[in-house]
Design an enzyme around this catalytic site. Structure first.
Site, PDB file in Angstrom:
ATOM      1  N   TYR A 225       0.785  -1.305   0.151  1.00  0.00           N
ATOM      2  CA  TYR A 225       0.160   0.173  -0.106  1.00  0.00           C
ATOM      3  C   TYR A 225       0.681   1.202  -0.046  1.00  0.00           C
ATOM      4  CZ  TYR A 225      -3.662  -3.364   1.025  1.00  0.00           C
ATOM      5  OH  TYR A 225      -4.482  -4.277   1.059  1.00  0.00           O
TER       6      TYR A 225
ATOM      7  N   ASP B  83     -25.954  -3.044  -1.727  1.00  0.00           N
ATOM      8  CA  ASP B  83     -27.377  -2.588  -1.838  1.00  0.00           C
ATOM      9  C   ASP B  83     -27.339  -1.357  -1.584  1.00  0.00           C
ATOM     10  OD1 ASP B  83     -28.466  -5.173  -2.223  1.00  0.00           O
ATOM     11  OD2 ASP B  83     -29.212  -5.683  -0.418  1.00  0.00           O
TER      12      ASP B  83
ATOM     13  N   HIS C 128      -9.516   0.889  -5.366  1.00  0.00           N
ATOM     14  CA  HIS C 128      -8.350   0.042  -4.757  1.00  0.00           C
ATOM     15  C   HIS C 128      -6.925   0.511  -4.971  1.00  0.00           C
ATOM     16  CE1 HIS C 128     -11.461  -2.941  -4.002  1.00  0.00           C
ATOM     17  NE2 HIS C 128     -11.721  -3.112  -5.104  1.00  0.00           N
TER      18      HIS C 128
ATOM     19  N   ARG D  82      -9.463 -11.789  -3.642  1.00  0.00           N
ATOM     20  CA  ARG D  82      -9.571 -10.358  -3.907  1.00  0.00           C
ATOM     21  C   ARG D  82     -10.275 -10.380  -5.454  1.00  0.00           C
ATOM     22  NH1 ARG D  82      -7.082  -8.115   0.437  1.00  0.00           N
ATOM     23  NH2 ARG D  82      -5.592  -9.436   1.352  1.00  0.00           N
TER      24      ARG D  82
HETATM   25  C1  DQA Z   1      -7.848  -2.688  -0.912  1.00  0.00           C
HETATM   26  C2  DQA Z   1      -8.138  -4.229  -1.369  1.00  0.00           C
HETATM   27  C3  DQA Z   1      -8.450  -5.166  -0.326  1.00  0.00           C
HETATM   28  O1  DQA Z   1      -8.481  -6.367  -1.111  1.00  0.00           O
HETATM   29  C4  DQA Z   1      -8.086  -5.094   0.955  1.00  0.00           C
HETATM   30  O2  DQA Z   1      -8.860  -5.977   1.521  1.00  0.00           O
HETATM   31  C5  DQA Z   1      -7.927  -3.660   1.180  1.00  0.00           C
HETATM   32  C6  DQA Z   1      -7.452  -2.661   0.331  1.00  0.00           C
HETATM   33  C7  DQA Z   1      -6.970  -1.797  -1.593  1.00  0.00           C
HETATM   34  O3  DQA Z   1      -7.258  -0.712  -1.551  1.00  0.00           O
HETATM   35  O4  DQA Z   1      -6.102  -2.361  -2.409  1.00  0.00           O
HETATM   36  O5  DQA Z   1      -8.213  -3.380   2.513  1.00  0.00           O
HETATM   37  O6  DQA Z   1      -9.452  -2.291  -0.996  1.00  0.00           O
END
Ligand code: DQA
Length: 139
Positions: free
Chosen positions: A22, A85, A98, A109
């Site tokens: 991240y 929803d 994401h 994912r």
């Molecule tokens: C996420 C990807 C998701 O799979 C993960 O659970 C996250 C972060 C992303 O921003 O890459 O919490 O949403």
């Protein structure tokens, strides 16, 4: 434009959480630079670890005449029919983002139960995914 960024569970500690996935920048400082980049737009931010709070925030945003929601539902993206929803129930368009490229990660994912109700999905551009989402609304 009045836009609302909603970050779901575990997204409050971006910058410290799994930085190899991240990145190292924390979301609050990224948000400040994003607001400076789009001075004409009102960008609001909400983060919650709780599904029901996210649903409530989406409904209140609908009542407050936001022009768009940028949603990173975190792991709820893969499981939450309640948030799906809510996206379907409100008038405001929702762009899902994401930080990571979810399709380059674990199989669970790859499924996104919310995406089909969203205007679009941006995945894998780091925090820049949010900037791209703002541009999708604001040009
Ligand atoms: C996420 C990807 C998701 O799979 C993960 O659970 C996250 C972060 C992303 O921003 O890459 O919490 O949403």
């Amino acid at each position: 434009m009045k836009l609302l960024i909603i970050n779901g569970p575990n997204l409050g500690n971006i910058g410290r959480r799994e930085p190899e996935i991240y990145g190292h920048e924390d979301f609050e400082s990224y948000l400040e630079s994003l607001k400076k980049e789009f001075p004409k737009h009102e960008i609001h931010y909400f983060q919650s670890h709780h599904e029901g709070e996210i649903v409530e925030k989406m409904h209140s945003a609908d009542a407050e005449n936001y022009n768009g929601i940028i949603l990173n539902a975190g792991a709820y993206s893969h499981s939450s029919y309640a948030i799906r929803d809510a996206v379907a129930a409100i008038e405001i368009p929702v762009v899902m983002v994401h930080v990571s490229n979810v399709y380059a990660r674990e199989n669970f994912r790859h499924e996104n139960v919310i995406a089909a109700k969203c205007k679009g999905v941006i995945t894998g551009f780091g925090l820049k995914s949010y900037e791209l989402a703002v541009r999708s609304f604001a040009g």
